[in-house]
Design an enzyme around this catalytic site. Structure first.
Site, mmCIF file in Angstrom:
data_model
loop_
_atom_site.group_PDB
_atom_site.id
_atom_site.type_symbol
_atom_site.label_atom_id
_atom_site.label_comp_id
_atom_site.label_asym_id
_atom_site.label_seq_id
_atom_site.Cartn_x
_atom_site.Cartn_y
_atom_site.Cartn_z
ATOM 1 C CG ASP A 146 -0.572 7.629 36.383
ATOM 2 O OD1 ASP A 146 -0.363 6.753 37.249
ATOM 3 O OD2 ASP A 146 -1.116 7.385 35.289
ATOM 4 C CG ASP A 153 -1.384 0.874 38.331
ATOM 5 O OD1 ASP A 153 -0.609 1.845 38.408
ATOM 6 O OD2 ASP A 153 -2.287 0.790 37.481
HETATM 7 N N1 GUN Z 1 -2.950 5.659 32.760
HETATM 8 C C1 GUN Z 1 -3.658 4.996 31.813
HETATM 9 N N2 GUN Z 1 -3.820 3.713 32.183
HETATM 10 C C2 GUN Z 1 -3.227 3.560 33.369
HETATM 11 C C3 GUN Z 1 -3.073 2.447 34.272
HETATM 12 O O1 GUN Z 1 -3.536 1.337 34.029
HETATM 13 N N3 GUN Z 1 -2.383 2.708 35.422
HETATM 14 C C4 GUN Z 1 -1.870 3.932 35.707
HETATM 15 N N4 GUN Z 1 -1.254 4.103 36.876
HETATM 16 N N5 GUN Z 1 -2.002 4.967 34.886
HETATM 17 C C5 GUN Z 1 -2.654 4.787 33.732
#
Ligand code: GUN
Length: 712
Positions: free
Chosen positions: A105, A140
């Site tokens: 992420d 995002d």
């Molecule tokens: N992890 C939990 N929700 C989100 C999200 O909306 N975007 C991202 N990139 N990671 C997340």
């Protein structure tokens, strides 16, 4: 000691990033996502690994828990010099000591928690590329449910604007394209279309953690239902931050392929245990109410007495174990075509989940998303269906066949078995036990002997069923204690008759009794009432009449199954089988359906009451003139390219990427005809996809070919 789990094999270079569906149950799918660090079998959960605190290490995830993919946070690695340098030098897999699929992420979640992050979109994406992750995530904008509509829109637009630069910065690394939009469904759909138009590998649904924390499942699932069709069918859908096993069956039934969550460890820290039925606190336990290898040999009392870290580690292992087991159970349910049944049983575990369930189930077919979901369900399916008193008959997996019956079934010709029927009426047999051919066939025949224009219908727990279809699944395979229809009230009957196009005919209900004499006089009375004159009981004396009615019922059944399952216009089937023959089994069931010239065109299937076409049957259907407006148009046609033709002719399956065009009414699980590039019939089979999926996927089987027309 057992040998350690071997490292995964990389997929073929040309398959990296491709998603293949191997089995489906409506929108729920079993898939394979291909990566350089192995194949991720979906639905899957990517447990969150915190590179700083590994309560369960990534290595243990691989070796002990057989987890094929994990997710970690590239922002945390980027921020800590030691981690960053090590990741750049040796790569993420070595840093974490994990050989499987690593997804990262981007820091968006941190910006949601802390308000901001210190990194830009392109920098964090390039970093993820540099450390060799399998799937990276762009930065995002997290659209919280409590933001304003203007902020949601800004979030969606900023995320979309960052998509192109992120794709460039990724330099070929697979990328997550998150869908945002807060609670605005239309905006969510727009976001799905914007992100879907870019070459992302996976689409996570973002900004939903607060909804799950607040148990706002109705809003959550309504949104997922609405946006599914806007996301490219060939890409996996990930539910960001969803790790509670209780939600899996429902989410999977709505088309989710991937989950990720730190819930297993976060809940463990608070002494809570995740189960498919909800969360349990350790303080309330005398016994473990579930099996767990991690907790075996130790009592809840002993775990309560443990020190914080040790207790958390033990509970985290139990949580992970239970989470993975529930996911396996869901995959098995998809395999068996029972994901909606599982979702229904889980919906009883939590009032908010039940409310979400009720609201989704209550959606009408006029809702485009719902009708897409319903039409994706298999029409011909096997196995028993567990059916409770309060089970909704409009559950998507059951609703499809009801809709198909409404659209495709037509009453038999009025003339009936002797060509002399005139007085049309509907006779509803109520309270009869399945199998109905055993409980009421004698009475149905008596009724038809006395009035050839009668339309016999059975009242079943799933609604009214024309007697000609009495052995079809799921109607004939409901597992329940009572067989009566739950609401035999006027309104329900009226709606049901409307669905079958029978509302304008006189109607009688025959309550089936055990006493044969009573039944016979009831049938005679009904026939009399509808005959508008004396009935002729002598018709019952002739053996030839009985045989003619039996043959008539067999043909009605064949014609109606061809309509329901193969979409063949009844008038065309009557032409083919009206004077044809039936080859019967020793138990008196139809084995083969032959036309007047002896051509074997189809065979009914005893296991599910469906029907299977033969190659000759496919030729017959291909040779029929095109359908007039308002007529059923026969099975969908798929045109394959020249490379595929020789394989189809040999009876081999059609793979994605070899299809030139497909009819718009192509549906998974339904029969289809296969032609070559010049429109010549070369085989037939059962489609695994709809038209859109047929053209979108690039890997996997598209059509299971039943038979091909060999070259002479
Ligand atoms: N992890 C939990 N929700 C989100 C999200 O909306 N975007 C991202 N990139 N990671 C997340």
């Amino acid at each position: 000691m057992s040998s350690p789990r071997p490292d995964p094999k990389p997929c073929r270079q040309q398959d990296v990033g491709l998603f293949e569906v191997t089995k489906r149950d409506g929108w729920a799918r079993l898939g394979k996502f291909h990566t350089a660090h192995g194949i991720l079998s979906t639905p899957a959960i990517l447990p969150v690994i915190n590179p700083n605190i590994q309560t369960i290490s990534a290595r243990e995830m691989w070796d002990e828990f057989a987890v094929d993919g994990i997710i970690t946070n590239s922002y945390i690695i980027w921020k800590h010099d030691r981690l960053r340098e090590s990741a750049i030098e040796s790569g993420i897999h070595e840093l974490l000591d994990y050989p499987g699929v690593v997804v990262t992420d981007s820091g968006t979640f941190q910006s949601y928690i802390y308000g901001d992050v210190e990194v830009e979109n392109e920098e964090i994406v390039a970093f993820q590329h540099d450390i060799g992750v399998d799937v990276a995530t762009m930065l995002d904008v997290f659209t919280r449910p409590d933001m304003s509509a203007v902020e949601w829109r800004q979030g969606v637009m900023t995320t979309a604007e960052r998509a192109g630069p992120a794709i460039s910065a990724a330099q070929g690394t697979l990328l997550n394209g998150p869908i945002q939009g807060g609670l605005d469904i239309e905006l969510r759909r727009e976001s799905a279309q914007l992100m879907g138009s870019q070459p992302f590998a996976i689409h996570p649904i973002g900004g939903i953690v607060p909804l799950m924390e607040e148990r706002r499942y109705e809003e959550l699932f309504t949104m997922i239902l609405a946006i599914r069709r806007d996301i490219p069918a060939e890409r996996p859908i990930h539910m960001f931050g969803c790790g509670h096993p209780m939600l899996f069956p429902f989410a999977i039934a709505l088309g989710i392929d991937l989950f990720d969550s730190a819930a297993y460890v976060l809940f463990a820290r608070d002494g809570r245990i995740l189960t498919p039925e909800g969360t349990i606190h350790l303080d309330n336990l005398q016994e473990w109410p579930f099996p767990s290898a991690s907790l075996s040999g130790v009592s809840p009392e002993e775990v309560r007495g443990m020190k914080g870290e040790a207790r958390c580690a033990l509970l985290a292992r139990a949580n992970l174990e239970i989470t993975l087991a529930e996911l396996a159970r869901c995959r098995q349910a998809v395999h068996e075509g029972k994901i909606w049944e599982l979702a229904e049983s889980r919906s009883h575990c939590d009032p908010s989940l039940r409310k979400a369930w009720n609201s989704i189930i209550a959606r009408k077919n006029s809702d485009a998303a719902m009708s897409g979901l319903v039409e994706s369900q298999h029409l011909q399916r096997g196995g028993g269906i567990r059916h409770m008193e309060d089970s909704p008959i409009h559950r998507p997996d059951l609703e499809h066949i009801r809709n198909a019956m409404e659209q495709r079934w037509k009453p038999p010709p009025i003339a009936g078995w002797n060509g002399r029927g005139e007085h049309r009426f509907v006779a509803i047999f109520a309270l009869a036990q399945a199998p109905w051919r055993r409980s009421i066939e004698g009475y149905v025949k008596r009724l038809l002997l006395l009035n050839p224009a009668a339309i016999p219908v059975v009242a079943t727990p799933m609604g009214l069923l024309p007697y000609s279809l009495e052995d079809i699944n799921p109607y004939a395979h409901l597992m329940r204690t009572q067989t009566e229809m739950r609401d035999l009230d006027d309104e329900f009957i009226e709606t049901e008759l409307q669905r079958l196009g029978l509302v304008d005919f006189p109607m009688n209900i025959i309550f089936v009794a055990a006493d044969e004499d009573i039944m016979e006089s009831m049938i005679d009375a009904v026939a009399h009432a509808e005959q508008l004159g004396e009935i002729d009981l002598t018709v019952l004396d002739e053996e030839a009449n009985h045989q003619a009615v039996t043959r008539w019922l067999q043909r009605c059944s064949v014609v109606d199954k061809l309509a329901l399952f193969v979409n063949v216009e009844p008038a065309k089937s009557w032409q083919a089988v009206g004077k044809g023959k039936m080859v019967m089994s020793r138990t008196g069931r139809i084995k083969n359906i032959l036309t007047a010239d002896g051509t074997h065109i189809a065979s009914p299937r005893l296991t599910d009451g469906g029907i299977s076409l033969t190659l000759e049957g496919a030729k017959w259907l291909h040779g029929l003139n095109t359908a007039e407006v308002g007529e059923l148009s026969g099975p969908a046609v798929i045109q394959v390219d020249d490379d595929a033709e020789p394989f189809v002719r040999k009876g081999r399956n059609v793979f994605h990427g070899f299809c030139l065009s497909a009819d718009a009414d192509l549906r998974p699980g339904q029969p289809c005809l296969i032609t070559n590039s010049s429109g010549e019939l070369i085989g037939h089979g059962i489609s695994r996809v709809d038209e859109n999926e047929m053209m979108a996927f690039r890997k996997g089987i598209a059509i299971r070919v039943r038979d091909g027309i060999r070259n002479k």
